[in-house]
Design a protein around this motif. Structure first.
Motif, PDB file in Angstrom:
ATOM      1  N   PRO A 130       5.826  44.995  87.470  1.00 28.56           N
ATOM      2  CA  PRO A 130       4.756  45.988  87.364  1.00 28.56           C
ATOM      3  C   PRO A 130       3.360  45.405  87.148  1.00 28.56           C
ATOM      4  CG  PRO A 130       6.668  46.688  86.101  1.00 28.56           C
ATOM      5  CD  PRO A 130       6.912  45.262  86.501  1.00 28.56           C
ATOM      6  N   THR A 131       3.275  44.113  86.766  1.00 34.29           N
ATOM      7  CA  THR A 131       1.957  43.500  86.548  1.00 34.29           C
ATOM      8  C   THR A 131       1.498  42.658  87.734  1.00 34.29           C
ATOM      9  OG1 THR A 131       2.906  41.532  85.465  1.00 34.29           O
ATOM     10  CG2 THR A 131       2.359  43.409  84.056  1.00 34.29           C
ATOM     11  N   VAL A 132       2.230  42.704  88.842  1.00 31.12           N
ATOM     12  CA  VAL A 132       1.906  41.870  90.003  1.00 31.12           C
ATOM     13  C   VAL A 132       0.513  42.167  90.541  1.00 31.12           C
ATOM     14  CG1 VAL A 132       2.428  41.530  92.457  1.00 31.12           C
ATOM     15  CG2 VAL A 132       4.229  41.285  90.761  1.00 31.12           C
ATOM     16  N   VAL A 133       0.189  43.428  90.768  1.00 32.78           N
ATOM     17  CA  VAL A 133      -1.100  43.752  91.382  1.00 32.78           C
ATOM     18  C   VAL A 133      -2.262  43.428  90.443  1.00 32.78           C
ATOM     19  CG1 VAL A 133      -2.545  45.623  92.264  1.00 32.78           C
ATOM     20  CG2 VAL A 133      -0.164  45.437  92.992  1.00 32.78           C
ATOM     21  N   ASP A 134      -2.101  43.700  89.165  1.00 29.24           N
ATOM     22  CA  ASP A 134      -3.164  43.342  88.217  1.00 29.24           C
ATOM     23  C   ASP A 134      -3.382  41.833  88.191  1.00 29.24           C
ATOM     24  OD1 ASP A 134      -3.650  45.975  87.538  1.00 29.24           O
ATOM     25  OD2 ASP A 134      -2.337  45.948  85.783  1.00 29.24           O
ATOM     26  N   THR A 135      -2.307  41.066  88.232  1.00 33.53           N
ATOM     27  CA  THR A 135      -2.424  39.602  88.274  1.00 33.53           C
ATOM     28  C   THR A 135      -3.061  39.155  89.578  1.00 33.53           C
ATOM     29  OG1 THR A 135      -0.449  39.375  86.894  1.00 33.53           O
ATOM     30  CG2 THR A 135      -1.138  37.435  88.138  1.00 33.53           C
ATOM     31  N   PHE A 136      -2.658  39.770  90.665  1.00 33.59           N
ATOM     32  CA  PHE A 136      -3.227  39.498  91.991  1.00 33.59           C
ATOM     33  C   PHE A 136      -4.746  39.668  91.986  1.00 33.59           C
ATOM     34  CE2 PHE A 136      -4.556  41.913  95.851  1.00 33.59           C
ATOM     35  CZ  PHE A 136      -4.486  40.897  96.805  1.00 33.59           C
ATOM     36  N   LEU A 137      -5.205  40.753  91.372  1.00 35.15           N
ATOM     37  CA  LEU A 137      -6.639  41.014  91.318  1.00 35.15           C
ATOM     38  C   LEU A 137      -7.349  40.060  90.361  1.00 35.15           C
ATOM     39  CD1 LEU A 137      -6.522  44.915  91.275  1.00 35.15           C
ATOM     40  CD2 LEU A 137      -7.237  43.461  93.184  1.00 35.15           C
ATOM     41  N   LYS A 138      -6.740  39.815  89.217  1.00 36.48           N
ATOM     42  CA  LYS A 138      -7.348  38.923  88.223  1.00 36.48           C
ATOM     43  C   LYS A 138      -7.493  37.508  88.765  1.00 36.48           C
ATOM     44  CE  LYS A 138      -6.618  37.083  83.566  1.00 36.48           C
ATOM     45  NZ  LYS A 138      -5.725  37.078  82.375  1.00 36.48           N
ATOM     46  N   GLU A 139      -6.462  37.037  89.452  1.00 31.03           N
ATOM     47  CA  GLU A 139      -6.462  35.662  89.975  1.00 31.03           C
ATOM     48  C   GLU A 139      -7.189  35.543  91.313  1.00 31.03           C
ATOM     49  OE1 GLU A 139      -5.300  33.003  88.440  1.00 31.03           O
ATOM     50  OE2 GLU A 139      -4.619  34.177  86.704  1.00 31.03           O
ATOM     51  N   ARG A 140      -7.578  36.689  91.871  1.00 30.14           N
ATOM     52  CA  ARG A 140      -8.219  36.712  93.188  1.00 30.14           C
ATOM     53  C   ARG A 140      -7.348  35.998  94.220  1.00 30.14           C
ATOM     54  NH1 ARG A 140     -14.691  35.692  91.819  1.00 30.14           N
ATOM     55  NH2 ARG A 140     -14.901  37.480  90.393  1.00 30.14           N
ATOM     56  N   ALA A 141      -6.077  36.294  94.163  1.00 28.50           N
ATOM     57  CA  ALA A 141      -5.113  35.684  95.079  1.00 28.50           C
ATOM     58  C   ALA A 141      -5.201  36.342  96.446  1.00 28.50           C
ATOM     59  CB  ALA A 141      -3.703  35.798  94.514  1.00 28.50           C
ATOM     60  N   GLU A 142      -4.498  35.748  97.411  1.00 30.86           N
ATOM     61  CA  GLU A 142      -4.578  36.246  98.779  1.00 30.86           C
ATOM     62  C   GLU A 142      -3.523  37.316  99.101  1.00 30.86           C
ATOM     63  OE1 GLU A 142      -6.966  33.089  98.209  1.00 30.86           O
ATOM     64  OE2 GLU A 142      -4.781  32.857  98.007  1.00 30.86           O
ATOM     65  N   VAL A 143      -2.363  37.241  98.429  1.00 29.95           N
ATOM     66  CA  VAL A 143      -1.244  38.141  98.762  1.00 29.95           C
ATOM     67  C   VAL A 143      -0.490  38.509  97.492  1.00 29.95           C
ATOM     68  CG1 VAL A 143       0.876  38.413 100.139  1.00 29.95           C
ATOM     69  CG2 VAL A 143      -0.988  36.972 101.000  1.00 29.95           C
ATOM     70  N   ALA A 144       0.018  39.732  97.450  1.00 31.05           N
ATOM     71  CA  ALA A 144       0.963  40.145  96.406  1.00 31.05           C
ATOM     72  C   ALA A 144       2.253  40.576  97.099  1.00 31.05           C
ATOM     73  CB  ALA A 144       0.405  41.302  95.586  1.00 31.05           C
ATOM     74  N   ALA A 145       3.386  40.366  96.435  1.00 27.46           N
ATOM     75  CA  ALA A 145       4.677  40.724  97.018  1.00 27.46           C
ATOM     76  C   ALA A 145       5.468  41.559  96.023  1.00 27.46           C
ATOM     77  CB  ALA A 145       5.464  39.470  97.390  1.00 27.46           C
ATOM     78  N   GLY A 146       6.169  42.575  96.523  1.00 34.50           N
ATOM     79  CA  GLY A 146       6.965  43.398  95.616  1.00 34.50           C
ATOM     80  C   GLY A 146       7.621  44.573  96.295  1.00 34.50           C
ATOM     81  N   VAL A 147       8.160  45.470  95.471  1.00 29.49           N
ATOM     82  CA  VAL A 147       8.767  46.715  95.963  1.00 29.49           C
ATOM     83  C   VAL A 147       7.690  47.562  96.631  1.00 29.49           C
ATOM     84  CG1 VAL A 147       9.898  48.865  95.257  1.00 29.49           C
ATOM     85  CG2 VAL A 147      10.550  46.696  94.193  1.00 29.49           C
ATOM     86  N   LYS A 148       7.981  48.060  97.808  1.00 31.33           N
ATOM     87  CA  LYS A 148       6.997  48.821  98.564  1.00 31.33           C
ATOM     88  C   LYS A 148       6.394  49.959  97.745  1.00 31.33           C
ATOM     89  CE  LYS A 148       6.408  51.495 102.823  1.00 31.33           C
ATOM     90  NZ  LYS A 148       7.086  52.081 104.007  1.00 31.33           N
ATOM     91  N   GLN A 149       7.252  50.729  97.058  1.00 27.08           N
ATOM     92  CA  GLN A 149       6.766  51.896  96.331  1.00 27.08           C
ATOM     93  C   GLN A 149       5.849  51.510  95.173  1.00 27.08           C
ATOM     94  OE1 GLN A 149       9.967  51.382  97.272  1.00 27.08           O
ATOM     95  NE2 GLN A 149       9.875  52.840  98.944  1.00 27.08           N
ATOM     96  N   GLN A 150       6.181  50.429  94.472  1.00 25.33           N
ATOM     97  CA  GLN A 150       5.340  49.963  93.372  1.00 25.33           C
ATOM     98  C   GLN A 150       3.981  49.507  93.897  1.00 25.33           C
ATOM     99  OE1 GLN A 150       6.401  49.270  89.714  1.00 25.33           O
ATOM    100  NE2 GLN A 150       4.185  49.487  89.696  1.00 25.33           N
ATOM    101  N   LEU A 151       3.997  48.756  95.003  1.00 23.93           N
ATOM    102  CA  LEU A 151       2.746  48.276  95.579  1.00 23.93           C
ATOM    103  C   LEU A 151       1.888  49.434  96.085  1.00 23.93           C
ATOM    104  CD1 LEU A 151       3.916  45.121  97.580  1.00 23.93           C
ATOM    105  CD2 LEU A 151       2.864  45.205  95.306  1.00 23.93           C
TER     106      LEU A 151
END
Length: 249
Positions: free
Chosen positions: A153-174
């Motif tokens: 559940p913290t993947v997208v927040d981490t993705f934004l904080k780290e300014r990463a290029e891609v996030a991966a996860g369950v479609k519905q959560q994303l």
């Protein structure tokens, strides 16, 4: 397979059926302030406990990795996980009861438009630590760097904080997180199909593993799993068929 005292004892060494529940995957379970853990996996645990004639104890975790560790260490008697060969070292899996799609998410203005563009050296891909996506992508990616968020559940927040290029996860959560954060989009093709199954410690007897497998097949064929998905308002997940599926396609 008929329930025998030996099978019941294999599932209830403490006198209760201890079920490991992962709240990190909203397709399977979620926290309810009034009723505690709820979801498809909780419904299956209750039904299995009733079949055994045993009291149910839910042991709740916030990540898949912790949930797996509890069963592998025999701190829980059953669990609900994505099938993966790494986890299979200590856990005996049933066939899948639910199939879930894994997708990639990027920023709206990202030049990445297809899965084929993800695995390149300059890309960092954020995954939930110990999740099925983490295990799978750790094996499959050859050039991109994996960044592990504390939980799915913290993947997208981490993705934004780290300014990463891609996030991966369950479609519905994303999808939910993309709507919340704004300026994000999913790529239009799944990168894997996750087989969600039940499992027990491999140290338990073979008859117990067969009994659990039979239970899962019955829950699929009688419509229990489909009804549970509908009851909990789960969209985007499908009931698995009676045969095994490939973990990725």
């Amino acid at each position: 397979m008929a329930l025998t005292p030996a099978i019941r004892d294999a599932f209830t060494p403490t006198g209760k059926l201890r079920a490991s529940i992962n709240l990190g995957n909203p397709i399977l379970a979620h926290a309810d302030d009034a009723q505690g853990a709820q979801g498809v996996s909780v419904d299956l645990a209750r039904e299995f406990a009733a079949l055994l004639g045993a009291e149910l104890e839910l042991i709740v975790f916030d990540t898949a990795g912790k949930s797996v560790e509890a069963v592998a260490a025999e701190q829980a008697d059953i669990g609900f996980f994505a099938i993966d060969p790494v986890r299979g070292a200590d856990i005996a899996f049933t066939a899948a009861y639910v199939l879930i799609e894994g997708f990639y998410l990027v920023k709206q203005d990202s030049p990445i438009t297809s899965n084929a563009q993800v695995d390149i050296a300059q890309n960092r891909i954020v995954v939930g630590k110990g999740s099925a996506y983490d295990l799978y992508l750790t094996r499959e990616l050859k050039q991109a760097t994996i960044v592990r968020a504390p939980s799915s559940p913290t993947v997208v927040d981490t993705f934004l904080k780290e300014r990463a290029e891609v996030a991966a996860g369950v479609k519905q959560q994303l999808e939910s997180d993309a709507a919340r954060a704004g300026g994000l989009r999913l790529l239009d093709q799944r990168f894997m199909v996750i087989q969600q199954a039940m499992g027990l410690p491999k140290s338990r007897n073979a008859d117990a593993a067969t009994f659990l497998s039979d239970f899962v097949e019955q829950m699929k064929s009688c419509g229990f799993v489909a009804a549970a998905l509908k009851r909990h308002g789960i969209k985007g997940a499908s009931v698995a068929g009676p045969v095994a599926y490939s973990i990725a396609d």
